[in-house]
Design an enzyme around this catalytic site. Sequence first.
Site, PDB file in Angstrom:
ATOM      1  N   SER A  22      66.787  45.236  72.061  1.00 49.09           N
ATOM      2  CA  SER A  22      65.867  45.876  72.332  1.00 49.09           C
ATOM      3  C   SER A  22      66.118  47.279  72.032  1.00 49.09           C
ATOM      4  O   SER A  22      64.253  48.579  72.485  1.00 49.09           O
ATOM      5  CB  SER A  22      64.873  45.354  72.387  1.00 49.09           C
ATOM      6  OG  SER A  22      64.810  44.936  73.923  1.00 49.09           O
TER       7      SER A  22
ATOM      8  N   ASP B 159      56.784  47.667  79.234  1.00 51.94           N
ATOM      9  CA  ASP B 159      56.189  46.507  79.099  1.00 51.94           C
ATOM     10  C   ASP B 159      56.990  45.503  79.710  1.00 51.94           C
ATOM     11  O   ASP B 159      57.918  46.177  80.680  1.00 51.94           O
ATOM     12  CB  ASP B 159      56.517  45.396  77.667  1.00 51.94           C
ATOM     13  CG  ASP B 159      58.286  45.947  77.084  1.00 51.94           C
ATOM     14  OD1 ASP B 159      58.696  45.633  77.759  1.00 51.94           O
ATOM     15  OD2 ASP B 159      57.882  45.249  75.597  1.00 51.94           O
TER      16      ASP B 159
ATOM     17  N   HIS C  70      60.994  46.854  79.235  1.00 51.91           N
ATOM     18  CA  HIS C  70      61.126  47.683  78.224  1.00 51.91           C
ATOM     19  C   HIS C  70      60.711  48.780  78.866  1.00 51.91           C
ATOM     20  O   HIS C  70      59.522  48.941  79.667  1.00 51.91           O
ATOM     21  CB  HIS C  70      61.138  47.867  76.498  1.00 51.91           C
ATOM     22  CG  HIS C  70      61.273  46.569  75.637  1.00 51.91           C
ATOM     23  ND1 HIS C  70      60.804  45.186  75.778  1.00 51.91           N
ATOM     24  CD2 HIS C  70      63.088  46.558  75.649  1.00 51.91           C
ATOM     25  CE1 HIS C  70      61.505  44.504  75.597  1.00 51.91           C
ATOM     26  NE2 HIS C  70      62.851  44.862  75.207  1.00 51.91           N
TER      27      HIS C  70
END
Length: 381
Positions: free
Chosen positions: A39, A323, A326
């Site tokens: 991610s 978040d 990230h």
Amino acid sequence: MTSLSFIYGVSLVVFAAIFDTTTSLQSRRHAALFVFGDSLYDPGNNNFINTSITHKANYPPYGETFFRFPTGRFSDGRLIPDFIAKYAHLPYWKPYLAPGQHEFTNGANFASAGASAIADNDPTVISLEAQLSNFKEVVSLLKQQLGDAEADQILRNAVYLSGIGGVDYYIFSDQYPNATESEMENYVQVVIGNILNVIKEIYALGGRKFAFQNVAPLGCTPLSKQSYNLTKTECWKDTQALARKHNQALVTAAKEFEIQLPGFNFIIFDYFTTLMNLQFNPLKYGFKEADIACCGSGTYHASDCGIGDYELCKNPNEYVYFDGEHLTDKANSRLGELFWEGGMNITAPLNMKQLLELELQPSEIKKFREDDDDGGATNDE
């Protein structure tokens, strides 16, 4: 005078043609970039697969700062590979799985949120092994479109950028909360071994320039702090220990490959240390908040960004984390710049700019393939 004018005119036409050809060759001479990862690198490949919403970022407020809409990137804006592409004069990444035409002479981004080096850890996303399969399809397309010689030149001078492993260690920590030192070390070796197997396959296809982003300080993220009820100054020691072990093993393995594989070039970006610096000295780098995420719910806003009843900060540029795991566009910008042109204490033995500019000769690939065809040593022993 007429003949001289004619000759002068012809000369201008010939010069213009040579200039155009030279310019065209120079424009094609830039190094391609092939991206593998999770991610931290996914530009939206998971938008096109059937996986859970927690593995997707195709809803607000993701993407709000830079793109102004959710692209599938786990950030309010760009990721580190986007900044690398920007500095290398390449377009911002389009997901490999996105429909439509792709310019694979620039490279491709295969990364998938939730991806791990151990494929069985989550079969609903695109594991590193599956990303390799996608890369092989691109290699076949390049050879069909350009012929072997030109495709080999692109593959030889391309940079293969990877950032993976964090998901593997989060999963291990959840499943084995009381793991021994020996169990941790064995697991790290499995993860590293799987990464090296992929690198060897890329090398066999002609890849020679590899850039690694090491694993983040996993125990210090807002998610870890919230999950284990830690204070701002604490980090979860087991996950942090796994990250350190992985990063040490990665350096050792890369140096061994440098000796074993002719023409193998590598750099390692110390994401672990640079992110720790941002997190523990935020004001020095222009941030106000480094522990609480900009978007999410819970003590550290570490979960469910964009889902349900979550909170959202007014200015993501003041935050390191967007978040629970990230980074914000601004934090990725800081780290991307360091990856691109940082010193030996940040990215070694070269930085990304130097690695991209490194031009290799075809003799090394030819020698490797001849040895392989003869049944000789391929340095896999």
